[in-house]
Design an enzyme around this catalytic site. Structure first.
Site, PDB file in Angstrom:
ATOM      1  N   ASP A   1      36.104  37.203  38.615  1.00 59.72           N
ATOM      2  CA  ASP A   1      35.538  37.152  37.265  1.00 59.72           C
ATOM      3  C   ASP A   1      34.162  36.507  37.339  1.00 59.72           C
ATOM      4  O   ASP A   1      34.018  35.424  37.919  1.00 59.72           O
ATOM      5  CB  ASP A   1      36.490  36.328  36.371  1.00 59.72           C
TER       6      ASP A   1
ATOM      7  N   GLY B   1      34.500  40.894  34.481  1.00 59.01           N
ATOM      8  CA  GLY B   1      34.305  39.776  33.559  1.00 59.01           C
ATOM      9  C   GLY B   1      32.963  39.921  32.858  1.00 59.01           C
ATOM     10  O   GLY B   1      32.179  40.817  33.182  1.00 59.01           O
TER      11      GLY B   1
ATOM     12  N   ASP C   1      39.409  52.401  32.204  1.00 57.78           N
ATOM     13  CA  ASP C   1      38.980  51.005  32.084  1.00 57.78           C
ATOM     14  C   ASP C   1      40.114  50.132  31.521  1.00 57.78           C
ATOM     15  O   ASP C   1      40.734  49.383  32.264  1.00 57.78           O
ATOM     16  CB  ASP C   1      37.722  50.890  31.205  1.00 57.78           C
TER      17      ASP C   1
ATOM     18  N   ARG D   1      45.370  34.852  38.238  1.00 54.12           N
ATOM     19  CA  ARG D   1      45.218  33.912  37.126  1.00 54.12           C
ATOM     20  C   ARG D   1      46.349  32.887  37.147  1.00 54.12           C
ATOM     21  O   ARG D   1      47.519  33.260  37.193  1.00 54.12           O
ATOM     22  CB  ARG D   1      45.259  34.732  35.827  1.00 54.12           C
TER      23      ARG D   1
ATOM     24  N   GLU E   1      26.299  47.198  33.632  1.00 51.77           N
ATOM     25  CA  GLU E   1      27.157  47.567  32.503  1.00 51.77           C
ATOM     26  C   GLU E   1      26.398  47.296  31.200  1.00 51.77           C
ATOM     27  O   GLU E   1      26.662  47.913  30.182  1.00 51.77           O
ATOM     28  CB  GLU E   1      28.407  46.683  32.601  1.00 51.77           C
TER      29      GLU E   1
ATOM     30  N   HIS F   1      41.940  48.096  34.566  1.00 52.21           N
ATOM     31  CA  HIS F   1      42.271  46.658  34.591  1.00 52.21           C
ATOM     32  C   HIS F   1      43.708  46.511  34.097  1.00 52.21           C
ATOM     33  O   HIS F   1      44.048  47.015  33.009  1.00 52.21           O
ATOM     34  CB  HIS F   1      41.337  45.875  33.676  1.00 52.21           C
TER      35      HIS F   1
ATOM     36  N   ASN G   1      45.673  44.126  32.779  1.00 51.73           N
ATOM     37  CA  ASN G   1      46.011  43.588  31.451  1.00 51.73           C
ATOM     38  C   ASN G   1      45.301  44.323  30.314  1.00 51.73           C
ATOM     39  O   ASN G   1      45.712  44.211  29.161  1.00 51.73           O
ATOM     40  CB  ASN G   1      45.735  42.080  31.402  1.00 51.73           C
TER      41      ASN G   1
ATOM     42  N   HIS H   1      46.027  37.626  27.791  1.00 52.46           N
ATOM     43  CA  HIS H   1      46.301  36.641  28.846  1.00 52.46           C
ATOM     44  C   HIS H   1      47.256  35.561  28.350  1.00 52.46           C
ATOM     45  O   HIS H   1      48.078  35.047  29.110  1.00 52.46           O
ATOM     46  CB  HIS H   1      44.991  36.017  29.338  1.00 52.46           C
TER      47      HIS H   1
HETATM   48  P1  5GP Z   1      43.105  41.533  34.160  1.00 51.54           P
HETATM   49  O1  5GP Z   1      42.118  41.195  35.244  1.00 51.54           O
HETATM   50  O2  5GP Z   1      43.561  40.285  33.449  1.00 51.54           O
HETATM   51  O3  5GP Z   1      44.240  42.377  34.625  1.00 51.54           O
HETATM   52  O4  5GP Z   1      42.334  42.453  33.106  1.00 51.54           O
HETATM   53  C1  5GP Z   1      41.498  41.951  32.093  1.00 51.54           C
HETATM   54  C2  5GP Z   1      40.197  41.403  32.656  1.00 51.54           C
HETATM   55  O5  5GP Z   1      39.443  42.459  33.263  1.00 51.54           O
HETATM   56  C3  5GP Z   1      39.253  40.852  31.593  1.00 51.54           C
HETATM   57  O6  5GP Z   1      39.525  39.498  31.314  1.00 51.54           O
HETATM   58  C4  5GP Z   1      37.873  41.040  32.231  1.00 51.54           C
HETATM   59  O7  5GP Z   1      37.573  39.981  33.105  1.00 51.54           O
HETATM   60  C5  5GP Z   1      38.056  42.298  33.037  1.00 51.54           C
HETATM   61  N1  5GP Z   1      37.581  43.485  32.297  1.00 51.54           N
HETATM   62  C6  5GP Z   1      38.325  44.386  31.644  1.00 51.54           C
HETATM   63  N2  5GP Z   1      37.548  45.339  31.101  1.00 51.54           N
HETATM   64  C7  5GP Z   1      36.291  45.048  31.432  1.00 51.54           C
HETATM   65  C8  5GP Z   1      35.049  45.692  31.186  1.00 51.54           C
HETATM   66  O8  5GP Z   1      34.932  46.733  30.530  1.00 51.54           O
HETATM   67  N3  5GP Z   1      33.952  45.086  31.710  1.00 51.54           N
HETATM   68  C9  5GP Z   1      34.026  43.953  32.455  1.00 51.54           C
HETATM   69  N4  5GP Z   1      32.889  43.462  32.940  1.00 51.54           N
HETATM   70  N5  5GP Z   1      35.172  43.325  32.704  1.00 51.54           N
HETATM   71  C10 5GP Z   1      36.306  43.869  32.199  1.00 51.54           C
END
Ligand code: 5GP
Length: 342
Positions: free
Chosen positions: A138, A171, A282, A102, A200, A15, A17, A66
């Site tokens: 999300d 999410g 992750d 976002r 998960e 991911h 961020n 964020h």
């Molecule tokens: P972004 O999408 O802002 O680049 O990365 C952060 C987002 O990825 C988080 O707000 C969340 O929605 C998702 N995310 C990151 N790590 C995990 C995880 O281990 N499990 C789940 N379900 N979502 C995650």
């Protein structure tokens, strides 16, 4: 460690961020304070080291991040740094980043301008690494917002000639996801690839069955699919029958508490039956890990030899969202580096 550092790798579950390093966070804080000297945040501490270990803690950290990545320039810096670090520190040769489009009304950033900033930084990267992007839906969002993300992914895939390759579903894993199934099916119909977070957390059997039936092209985590780990025979069949690859995130699962101790991780059961598994980070920033560390951890805890680690890395290429020809070329590149690793 030297062997693993030299090993060429692919990263398929990162991911954006969640992958921001402390150095990048410090840089973003400086930039933010130039814009707004009174701005204050606890972003300095955007890892889980000093926190208790629950999924809720992880998601609290994402909110801090964020808040920091609230404009296109920040999104571009983050993308550039994350790509460079995976390439230089972990010897990653191919990465599929994922991020949730976002909007930030306060700065004028829209979902699309955010994604375009990420794509532009991907294009500018001069590292020896191929980068692709998945747009994330999300679980907490509305059906309308998810449909909008599908349209954006479809449009940008054509416009960027395949830099955007598909969708992720992520999410808060306790929030139900079945409402997104028609959107996911439509995405598949349009040729987008699907990497879905499934099982998960425990006790999501019905939802997992429904998501596996879409079916996805890869599974994120899948911690509770195997019958020895809270799953059942049907989930095993749906996963192992079509051999849907599983993105394994060891440190993330243990740190967020979904797996109590690493020795209990389902990775060993899947390996035992020859199921395709890919080691991934992750959120390397949030969980203070790296892809090297994940390979070291797997080697130590599951007693993998150098040859087995090599095979694990090479076979990960079979699970990337690219053409047969691309995979063959990437494998040749890995094989040409093999002698230098051993
Ligand atoms: P972004 O999408 O802002 O680049 O990365 C952060 C987002 O990825 C988080 O707000 C969340 O929605 C998702 N995310 C990151 N790590 C995990 C995880 O281990 N499990 C789940 N379900 N979502 C995650």
């Amino acid at each position: 460690r030297r062997f693993i550092e030299k090993l060429p790798k692919v990263e398929l579950h990162a991911h954006l961020n969640g992958s921001i390093s402390q150095q990048t966070i410090q840089r973003l804080i400086v930039l933010r304070r130039q814009r707004d000297p009174s701005w204050n945040s606890s972003c300095e501490n955007a890892t889980l080291e000093s926190r208790s270990k629950t999924l809720a803690d992880c998601f609290a950290v994402f909110s801090l991040l964020h808040d920091l990545v609230d404009n296109e320039e920040a999104a571009s810096i983050v993308t550039n740094d994350v790509i460079r670090e995976f390439a230089q520190d972990d010897n990653v040769k191919y990465i599929e980043l994922r991020t949730t489009p976002r909007a930030m009304p306060a700065t004028g950033m829209t979902k699309e301008s955010y994604v375009r900033a990420v794509l532009s930084a991907m294009r500018k990267s001069e590292e020896d690494i191929t980068v692709r992007l998945l747009l994330a839906i999300d679980r907490r969002t509305s059906i309308e917002d998810a449909a909008d993300t599908l349209e954006m992914a479809d449009r940008l895939r054509k416009e960027t000639n395949g830099l955007v390759i598909g969708l992720d579903l992520s999410g808060d894993p306790t929030k139900p996801a079945e409402k997104f199934i028609p959107i996911l099916k439509e995405a598949k119909k349009r040729g987008l690839k699907l990497a879905l977070h499934i099982a998960e957390v425990n006790n999501m059997t019905d939802e997992s069955r429904a998501l596996l039936s879409v079916p996805p092209d890869r599974i994120g985590h899948g911690v509770f699919l195997h019958p020895d780990h809270g799953g059942n025979a049907q989930l095993l069949r749906l996963t192992h029958g079509p051999k849907i690859p599983i993105e394994i995130c060891l440190t993330s699962n243990v740190t967020s508490g979904t797996v109590k101790v690493i020795q209990d991780h389902c990775f060993s059961q899947w390996r035992l039956i020859g199921h395709p598994c890919i080691l991934c980070t992750d959120d390397k920033g949030v969980f203070s890990t790296s892809l090297n560390e994940e390979y070291i951890l797997a080697a130590k805890e599951f007693h993998l030899s150098f040859e087995e680690l090599w095979d694990l890395s090479l076979q990960s290429i079979d699970s990337i969202f690219e053409s047969k020809e691309f995979k063959t070329e990437l494998k040749a590149k890995f094989l040409s580096a093999k002698e230098r690793c051993f």
